[in-house]
Motif scaffolding. Structure first.
Motif, short mmCIF file in Angstrom:
data_model
loop_
_atom_site.label_atom_id
_atom_site.label_comp_id
_atom_site.label_asym_id
_atom_site.label_seq_id
_atom_site.Cartn_x
_atom_site.Cartn_y
_atom_site.Cartn_z
N VAL A 53 55.34 -74.61 57.35
CA VAL A 53 54.22 -74.79 58.27
C VAL A 53 52.93 -74.95 57.47
N THR A 54 51.97 -75.61 58.04
CA THR A 54 50.65 -75.73 57.43
C THR A 54 49.80 -74.57 57.94
N VAL A 55 49.21 -73.84 56.99
CA VAL A 55 48.42 -72.65 57.33
C VAL A 55 47.00 -72.83 56.82
N GLY A 56 46.06 -72.48 57.63
CA GLY A 56 44.66 -72.58 57.23
C GLY A 56 43.94 -71.26 57.33
N TRP A 57 42.87 -71.15 56.55
CA TRP A 57 41.95 -70.02 56.66
C TRP A 57 40.65 -70.53 57.28
N GLY B 286 26.89 -64.94 64.91
CA GLY B 286 26.04 -65.93 65.56
C GLY B 286 26.37 -67.37 65.26
N LYS B 287 27.48 -67.60 64.56
CA LYS B 287 27.85 -68.98 64.20
C LYS B 287 29.23 -69.34 64.74
N GLU B 288 29.50 -70.64 64.74
CA GLU B 288 30.80 -71.12 65.15
C GLU B 288 31.83 -70.83 64.06
N ARG B 289 33.08 -70.71 64.48
CA ARG B 289 34.17 -70.58 63.52
C ARG B 289 34.29 -71.88 62.73
N GLU B 290 34.52 -71.76 61.43
CA GLU B 290 34.60 -72.96 60.60
C GLU B 290 35.81 -72.92 59.67
N PHE B 291 36.24 -74.11 59.31
CA PHE B 291 37.38 -74.27 58.42
C PHE B 291 36.99 -73.88 57.00
N VAL B 292 37.90 -73.20 56.29
CA VAL B 292 37.68 -72.82 54.90
C VAL B 292 38.66 -73.52 53.97
N ALA B 293 39.94 -73.42 54.25
CA ALA B 293 40.96 -74.01 53.38
C ALA B 293 42.28 -74.09 54.13
N ARG B 294 43.15 -74.96 53.66
CA ARG B 294 44.50 -75.03 54.23
C ARG B 294 45.48 -75.40 53.14
N ALA C 117 46.75 -78.31 48.73
CA ALA C 117 45.65 -77.55 49.32
C ALA C 117 44.45 -78.45 49.60
N ALA C 118 43.66 -78.05 50.59
CA ALA C 118 42.41 -78.73 50.90
C ALA C 118 41.37 -77.68 51.21
N TYR C 119 40.11 -77.97 50.85
CA TYR C 119 39.05 -76.97 50.97
C TYR C 119 37.80 -77.57 51.62
N TYR D 45 37.27 -63.39 58.64
CA TYR D 45 38.16 -64.44 58.16
C TYR D 45 39.49 -64.38 58.94
N TYR D 46 39.94 -65.55 59.35
CA TYR D 46 41.17 -65.69 60.12
C TYR D 46 42.12 -66.66 59.44
N CYS D 47 43.41 -66.43 59.60
CA CYS D 47 44.37 -67.45 59.22
C CYS D 47 45.06 -67.93 60.50
N ASN D 48 45.52 -69.15 60.46
CA ASN D 48 46.15 -69.74 61.63
C ASN D 48 47.02 -70.89 61.19
N THR D 49 48.02 -71.20 61.96
CA THR D 49 48.80 -72.40 61.70
C THR D 49 47.96 -73.60 62.13
N MET D 50 48.26 -74.75 61.54
CA MET D 50 47.52 -75.96 61.86
C MET D 50 48.50 -77.07 62.21
N VAL D 51 48.08 -77.93 63.08
CA VAL D 51 48.91 -79.07 63.49
C VAL D 51 48.09 -80.34 63.36
N LEU D 52 48.78 -81.44 63.18
CA LEU D 52 48.07 -82.71 63.04
C LEU D 52 47.73 -83.25 64.42
N GLY D 53 46.42 -83.34 64.69
CA GLY D 53 45.96 -83.89 65.95
C GLY D 53 45.86 -85.40 65.86
N THR D 54 45.05 -85.98 66.68
CA THR D 54 44.91 -87.44 66.73
C THR D 54 44.35 -87.99 65.42
N THR D 55 43.34 -87.29 64.89
CA THR D 55 42.71 -87.80 63.68
C THR D 55 42.54 -86.75 62.60
#
Length: 122
Positions: free
Chosen positions: A32-36, A42-50, A58-60, A94-104
């Motif tokens: 599975v693809t996992v991201g942090w 006061g801010k939106e959740r943002e992508f860190v790495a997967r 890996a991507a950051y 900090y959260y981890c979550n599985t990731m899936v490929l969306g439309t883009t």
């Protein structure tokens, strides 16, 4: 379904390092693809790495390149995030979550865990 639990957060001084862990159950992390992600007050959740399930590439996010390293421990069925040279602006849950490929793009799954708090003191 994969269940993920974050751990390893705490208080660290500016310039210090910390390792977060994401323990998986239900499926091997190598398939599975996992991201942090992180969410500062006061801010939106943002992508860190997967890390991709196939191949382990890996991507950051730009703001962590050169400082954070995501890795996978297949034996422990965990995905770790090593954070070096911490800055006060890295303070967040900090959260981890599985990731899936969306439309883009790759997107996180809709279910989130408790996360782990990281605080960087100046």
């Amino acid at each position: 379904q994969v269940q993920l639990v974050e751990s390893g957060g705490g208080l660290v001084q500016t310039g210090g390092s910390l390792r977060l862990s994401c323990a998986a159950s239900g499926r091997p992390v190598r398939v599975v693809t996992v991201g942090w992600f992180r969410q500062a007050p006061g801010k939106e959740r943002e992508f860190v790495a997967r890390i991709f399930g196939t191949g382990g590439t890996a991507a950051y996010a730009d703001f962590v390149k050169g400082r954070f390293t995501i890795s996978r421990d297949n034996a422990q069925n965990m995905v770790n995030l090593y954070m070096a040279n911490r800055k006060p602006e890295d303070t967040a849950v900090y959260y981890c979550n599985t990731m899936v490929l969306g439309t883009t793009a790759w997107v996180p799954s809709s279910s989130w865990g408790q996360g782990t708090q990281v605080t960087v003191s100046s």
